[in-house]
Design an enzyme around this catalytic site. Sequence first.
Site, PDB file in Angstrom:
ATOM      1  N   ILE A  50       0.841  -1.204   0.000  1.00  0.00           N
ATOM      2  CA  ILE A  50       0.000   0.000   0.000  1.00  0.00           C
ATOM      3  C   ILE A  50       0.878   1.258   0.000  1.00  0.00           C
ATOM      4  O   ILE A  50       0.594   2.226  -0.697  1.00  0.00           O
ATOM      5  CB  ILE A  50      -0.964  -0.015   1.212  1.00  0.00           C
ATOM      6  N   ASN A  53       2.423   1.634  -3.596  1.00  0.00           N
ATOM      7  CA  ASN A  53       1.392   2.081  -4.525  1.00  0.00           C
ATOM      8  C   ASN A  53       1.012   3.538  -4.244  1.00  0.00           C
ATOM      9  O   ASN A  53       0.875   4.346  -5.171  1.00  0.00           O
ATOM     10  CB  ASN A  53       0.169   1.162  -4.389  1.00  0.00           C
TER      11      ASN A  53
ATOM     12  N   GLY B  75      -8.736   7.984  -0.366  1.00  0.00           N
ATOM     13  CA  GLY B  75      -8.593   6.527  -0.476  1.00  0.00           C
ATOM     14  C   GLY B  75      -7.144   6.138  -0.537  1.00  0.00           C
ATOM     15  O   GLY B  75      -6.310   6.907  -1.009  1.00  0.00           O
ATOM     16  N   CYS B  76      -6.850   4.950  -0.031  1.00  0.00           N
ATOM     17  CA  CYS B  76      -5.454   4.534   0.111  1.00  0.00           C
ATOM     18  C   CYS B  76      -4.973   3.638  -1.020  1.00  0.00           C
ATOM     19  O   CYS B  76      -3.775   3.380  -1.132  1.00  0.00           O
ATOM     20  CB  CYS B  76      -5.257   3.809   1.439  1.00  0.00           C
ATOM     21  N   ILE B  77      -5.868   3.102  -1.808  1.00  0.00           N
ATOM     22  CA  ILE B  77      -5.426   2.171  -2.851  1.00  0.00           C
ATOM     23  C   ILE B  77      -5.496   2.850  -4.217  1.00  0.00           C
ATOM     24  O   ILE B  77      -6.544   3.307  -4.625  1.00  0.00           O
ATOM     25  CB  ILE B  77      -6.292   0.882  -2.868  1.00  0.00           C
TER      26      ILE B  77
END
Lengths: 180, 77
Positions: A50, A53, B75-77
Amino acid sequence: MSDTSTGTTGTTSTTSTTSTVASVATPQPIEKVSIIISKGSLEGIYPGLIMANGARAEGMAANLFFTFFGLDAIHAKRIEHIKVATVGNPAMHIPTLLGGLPGMSALATHMMAKKMDDLDIPPIAEFLEMIADTGAGIYACKASVDMFGLDKDDFIPQLDDIITVGEFYEMAAGGQIIFT
Amino acid sequence: MVPELAAREGIAAVTDGHVKVVRFMRAEYLSKGTGPSVRALGKTSGVSVKELYELFPKGPAKIAARIAGIPKPKGCI
């Protein structure tokens, strides 16, 4: 921890509230991160993925390095069998003896996978494909690869290279190093 | 207006791909109240994650949102 300029800026900006000093340093944005993943459990792997990314999404350069049991995350066969650790993990909130029962790890992993799917967090294999597509580098640690008797063919096709610790530091130069 | 705004983000040559992503971000924001993350963009915009990063090397969702004039996607993704 790793870089020189960033550590102290948080305190300076809170103490000098009046706008008198022109020399109040604005924190330098992070340009590059090198993230090491050393564990092979689900909860040991996801945070690094995470962060890598997320770094690319913010426009930073990012490289992922897999070492020791972290190699399971890029192992072509083992990547599909990454599990949550249910023993030795107080945050699971189940007694260690129960956590050690057969199938507990699989059950916890299954429940977590469902939750992640609901939140659109991709499975590890798909996540690594995506991370490779963002342009981040994916590397394996040579010492660990040798120790486990593996070679390049054992890994997912997204693996860029198997590198030594020296090569890692050369690649990480000028950026931040994050060990997970 | 996209070329002028894109130039400020360091994108010299605006292509149809850039415009497509920016328009998509705007439309998503107007209908859902939040812009899509890179993963959602890659799945729904018709532009792959790889192409998104080629178009916006400094962060597709972040930069496209800025050009589109919408808040940075959460959001983290």
